[in-house]
Design a protein around this motif. Sequence first.
Motif, PDB file in Angstrom:
ATOM      1  N   TYR A  51       0.733  -1.240   0.013  1.00  0.00           N
ATOM      2  CA  TYR A  51       0.208  -0.070  -0.084  1.00  0.00           C
ATOM      3  C   TYR A  51       0.739   1.235  -0.212  1.00  0.00           C
ATOM      4  CZ  TYR A  51      -4.209  -2.714   0.384  1.00  0.00           C
ATOM      5  OH  TYR A  51      -5.162  -3.498   0.429  1.00  0.00           O
ATOM      6  N   CYS A  52       2.260   1.105  -0.027  1.00  0.00           N
ATOM      7  CA  CYS A  52       3.103   2.390   0.030  1.00  0.00           C
ATOM      8  C   CYS A  52       3.152   3.055  -1.458  1.00  0.00           C
ATOM      9  CB  CYS A  52       4.350   2.103   0.488  1.00  0.00           C
ATOM     10  SG  CYS A  52       5.741   1.316  -0.538  1.00  0.00           S
ATOM     11  N   LYS A  53       3.398   4.256  -1.334  1.00  0.00           N
ATOM     12  CA  LYS A  53       3.283   5.012  -2.471  1.00  0.00           C
ATOM     13  C   LYS A  53       4.513   4.611  -3.568  1.00  0.00           C
ATOM     14  CE  LYS A  53       3.547   8.927  -0.873  1.00  0.00           C
ATOM     15  NZ  LYS A  53       3.850  10.298  -0.475  1.00  0.00           N
ATOM     16  N   SER A  54       5.964   4.004  -2.987  1.00  0.00           N
ATOM     17  CA  SER A  54       6.832   3.642  -3.569  1.00  0.00           C
ATOM     18  C   SER A  54       6.373   2.321  -4.634  1.00  0.00           C
ATOM     19  CB  SER A  54       7.817   3.557  -2.893  1.00  0.00           C
ATOM     20  OG  SER A  54       8.409   4.650  -2.221  1.00  0.00           O
ATOM     21  N   LEU A 138      16.190  -0.110   1.067  1.00  0.00           N
ATOM     22  CA  LEU A 138      16.146   0.281   2.671  1.00  0.00           C
ATOM     23  C   LEU A 138      15.626   1.419   3.116  1.00  0.00           C
ATOM     24  CD1 LEU A 138      16.057  -1.758   5.170  1.00  0.00           C
ATOM     25  CD2 LEU A 138      18.446  -0.812   5.345  1.00  0.00           C
ATOM     26  N   ARG A 139      16.402   2.494   2.501  1.00  0.00           N
ATOM     27  CA  ARG A 139      16.021   3.981   2.809  1.00  0.00           C
ATOM     28  C   ARG A 139      14.651   4.054   2.724  1.00  0.00           C
ATOM     29  NH1 ARG A 139      18.335   8.637   4.175  1.00  0.00           N
ATOM     30  NH2 ARG A 139      17.785  10.338   3.297  1.00  0.00           N
ATOM     31  N   VAL A 140      14.035   3.835   1.561  1.00  0.00           N
ATOM     32  CA  VAL A 140      12.696   4.012   1.243  1.00  0.00           C
ATOM     33  C   VAL A 140      11.823   3.260   2.293  1.00  0.00           C
ATOM     34  CG1 VAL A 140      10.580   3.149  -0.270  1.00  0.00           C
ATOM     35  CG2 VAL A 140      12.782   4.152  -1.396  1.00  0.00           C
ATOM     36  N   VAL A 141      11.939   2.329   2.881  1.00  0.00           N
ATOM     37  CA  VAL A 141      10.957   1.750   3.988  1.00  0.00           C
ATOM     38  C   VAL A 141      11.514   2.234   5.022  1.00  0.00           C
ATOM     39  CG1 VAL A 141      10.510  -0.477   2.483  1.00  0.00           C
ATOM     40  CG2 VAL A 141      12.590  -0.615   4.230  1.00  0.00           C
ATOM     41  N   ASP A 142      12.846   2.440   5.358  1.00  0.00           N
ATOM     42  CA  ASP A 142      12.995   2.954   6.854  1.00  0.00           C
ATOM     43  C   ASP A 142      12.715   4.615   7.029  1.00  0.00           C
ATOM     44  OD1 ASP A 142      13.961   0.630   7.513  1.00  0.00           O
ATOM     45  OD2 ASP A 142      16.124   1.123   7.714  1.00  0.00           O
ATOM     46  N   VAL A 143      12.994   5.227   5.816  1.00  0.00           N
ATOM     47  CA  VAL A 143      12.843   6.685   6.216  1.00  0.00           C
ATOM     48  C   VAL A 143      11.768   7.453   5.227  1.00  0.00           C
ATOM     49  CG1 VAL A 143      14.344   8.867   5.847  1.00  0.00           C
ATOM     50  CG2 VAL A 143      15.194   6.640   6.557  1.00  0.00           C
ATOM     51  N   ARG A 146       5.674   7.402   4.293  1.00  0.00           N
ATOM     52  CA  ARG A 146       4.869   7.844   5.210  1.00  0.00           C
ATOM     53  C   ARG A 146       5.324   9.259   5.927  1.00  0.00           C
ATOM     54  NH1 ARG A 146       2.718   3.003   9.409  1.00  0.00           N
ATOM     55  NH2 ARG A 146       4.821   2.862  10.106  1.00  0.00           N
ATOM     56  N   GLY A 147       5.824  10.095   4.888  1.00  0.00           N
ATOM     57  CA  GLY A 147       6.329  11.338   5.149  1.00  0.00           C
ATOM     58  C   GLY A 147       7.482  11.543   6.140  1.00  0.00           C
ATOM     59  N   GLY A 148       8.359  10.566   5.929  1.00  0.00           N
ATOM     60  CA  GLY A 148       9.813  10.523   6.793  1.00  0.00           C
ATOM     61  C   GLY A 148       9.597   9.625   7.817  1.00  0.00           C
ATOM     62  N   ARG A 149       8.525   9.040   8.159  1.00  0.00           N
ATOM     63  CA  ARG A 149       8.423   8.063   9.347  1.00  0.00           C
ATOM     64  C   ARG A 149       8.898   6.584   8.998  1.00  0.00           C
ATOM     65  NH1 ARG A 149       3.287   7.330  10.951  1.00  0.00           N
ATOM     66  NH2 ARG A 149       2.261   8.175   8.900  1.00  0.00           N
ATOM     67  N   ARG A 294      12.381  19.294   1.251  1.00  0.00           N
ATOM     68  CA  ARG A 294      13.114  20.235   1.985  1.00  0.00           C
ATOM     69  C   ARG A 294      13.401  20.117   3.537  1.00  0.00           C
ATOM     70  NH1 ARG A 294       9.205  23.539  -0.675  1.00  0.00           N
ATOM     71  NH2 ARG A 294       8.270  24.095   0.960  1.00  0.00           N
ATOM     72  N   MET A 295      12.349  19.363   3.962  1.00  0.00           N
ATOM     73  CA  MET A 295      12.681  19.008   5.614  1.00  0.00           C
ATOM     74  C   MET A 295      13.562  18.139   5.520  1.00  0.00           C
ATOM     75  SD  MET A 295       8.329  18.730   6.504  1.00  0.00           S
ATOM     76  CE  MET A 295       9.040  18.231   8.157  1.00  0.00           C
ATOM     77  N   LEU A 296      13.512  16.988   4.610  1.00  0.00           N
ATOM     78  CA  LEU A 296      14.604  16.159   4.598  1.00  0.00           C
ATOM     79  C   LEU A 296      15.841  16.538   4.492  1.00  0.00           C
ATOM     80  CD1 LEU A 296      14.614  12.688   4.462  1.00  0.00           C
ATOM     81  CD2 LEU A 296      14.788  12.900   2.245  1.00  0.00           C
ATOM     82  N   ALA A 297      16.227  17.589   3.664  1.00  0.00           N
ATOM     83  CA  ALA A 297      17.282  18.196   3.278  1.00  0.00           C
ATOM     84  C   ALA A 297      18.099  18.823   4.531  1.00  0.00           C
ATOM     85  CB  ALA A 297      17.474  19.136   2.047  1.00  0.00           C
ATOM     86  N   GLU A 298      17.241  19.379   5.344  1.00  0.00           N
ATOM     87  CA  GLU A 298      17.482  19.875   6.725  1.00  0.00           C
ATOM     88  C   GLU A 298      18.089  19.032   7.778  1.00  0.00           C
ATOM     89  OE1 GLU A 298      14.157  22.059   8.276  1.00  0.00           O
ATOM     90  OE2 GLU A 298      14.284  23.551   6.992  1.00  0.00           O
ATOM     91  N   ARG A 299      17.526  17.637   7.398  1.00  0.00           N
ATOM     92  CA  ARG A 299      18.055  16.549   8.366  1.00  0.00           C
ATOM     93  C   ARG A 299      19.284  15.915   7.682  1.00  0.00           C
ATOM     94  NH1 ARG A 299      14.026  11.690   9.574  1.00  0.00           N
ATOM     95  NH2 ARG A 299      15.219  10.657   7.773  1.00  0.00           N
ATOM     96  N   ASP A 300      19.215  15.730   6.670  1.00  0.00           N
ATOM     97  CA  ASP A 300      20.193  14.539   6.048  1.00  0.00           C
ATOM     98  C   ASP A 300      21.064  15.267   5.156  1.00  0.00           C
ATOM     99  OD1 ASP A 300      18.990  12.600   7.499  1.00  0.00           O
ATOM    100  OD2 ASP A 300      17.822  11.820   5.967  1.00  0.00           O
ATOM    101  N   GLY A 301      20.889  16.360   4.567  1.00  0.00           N
ATOM    102  CA  GLY A 301      21.746  17.183   3.750  1.00  0.00           C
ATOM    103  C   GLY A 301      21.133  17.258   2.459  1.00  0.00           C
ATOM    104  N   LEU A 302      21.252  18.303   1.860  1.00  0.00           N
ATOM    105  CA  LEU A 302      20.655  18.657   0.603  1.00  0.00           C
ATOM    106  C   LEU A 302      20.811  17.605  -0.513  1.00  0.00           C
ATOM    107  CD1 LEU A 302      19.081  20.586  -1.230  1.00  0.00           C
ATOM    108  CD2 LEU A 302      21.098  21.878  -1.919  1.00  0.00           C
TER     109      LEU A 302
END
Length: 334
Positions: A51-54, A138-143, A146-149, A294-302
């Motif tokens: 059911y995920c978007k990816s 793995l990054r898709v399912v971990d990060v 669901r909006g980064g969750r 943009r929110m992800l860039a603030e946390r993990d880098g642009l």
Amino acid sequence: MGCAREKREALERIMVKGRGVLACESRGRAEAEEPCSVRTCFQRDIDRITYCKSFRRLKHKTQVFLQPEGDHYRTRLTHTMEVTRLARTVARALEVNEDLTEAIALGHDLGHTPFGHAGERALRDIHPGGFRHYEQSLRVVDVLERGGRGLNLCYETRMGILNHTHGAPDDTEEATIVRYADRIAYINHDLDDAMRAGILRTEDVPADIREALGDRNSQRINTIITDLIANSADGEIKLSPPMTEIYDKFHTFMYEAVYYNPVAKGEESKVKGILGGIYDYYVRNPDKLPEEYRMLAERDGLERAVCDYVAGMTDSYAMETYGRLFIPMSWTVK
């Protein structure tokens, strides 16, 4: 009698032999959750991935042939479904956990780029941190979902997804089965698509491969899968030595005749320019990224966030984005 999940877990103790993973013995999730009353933990993983978007975007991502003309060529989604069916067949025959096997198979290619392996090679060169689709899955399912969750999947599902290409010493039997199913599926259906595209004919396949595996897609797959099951019943998941030799010849033939064929890959030279242009634009204009990135860039880098955004694009969306950013509107002559 207990809830539906408990009944299923009790049934697993009968159906899943010692070499398989019982859902009730999973190493769990990064964030603990209350168990579902109906589904085992691995069944929940299946549903979360499906059911995920990816997962939905896989239907518009290329497998091998870029922008093929015709409705019957494989995409990442149809590849994923074929891998899943093969893997479940083997898991059932070997009496390991079918649900864990399915969850790994459904999630194994979620991190693939647009434009197939051409896109992966392009992002590997463009992004300073490199790019490997299995790590991105793995990054898709971990990060990213669901909006980064993330999807908060079970440990066994996550590690099966991460290691589906090269394997790991502590792989579960279910993860090993998916790795074999992936390799068996793609060389067979890519040959089928190459014949559909007119790149190869049946007689182009070396005679020893045809004699050992058959001339039809279904024959080839059935022969290899039957060998895998017969030679994995009492120990390591493996093909017989003769089948391993034939598979390796088949694999080499596909690389020489299809994957590096200039007709099949004629558009690949354009892929790096398209993805590189999009990547550079958003690195230079981070304010144009969607809000979640943009929110992800603030946390993990642009550059990490831009790589995530580009990798998640479908073929058609990447083309549309490139056109919007770099191709001027044509002049209207009156």
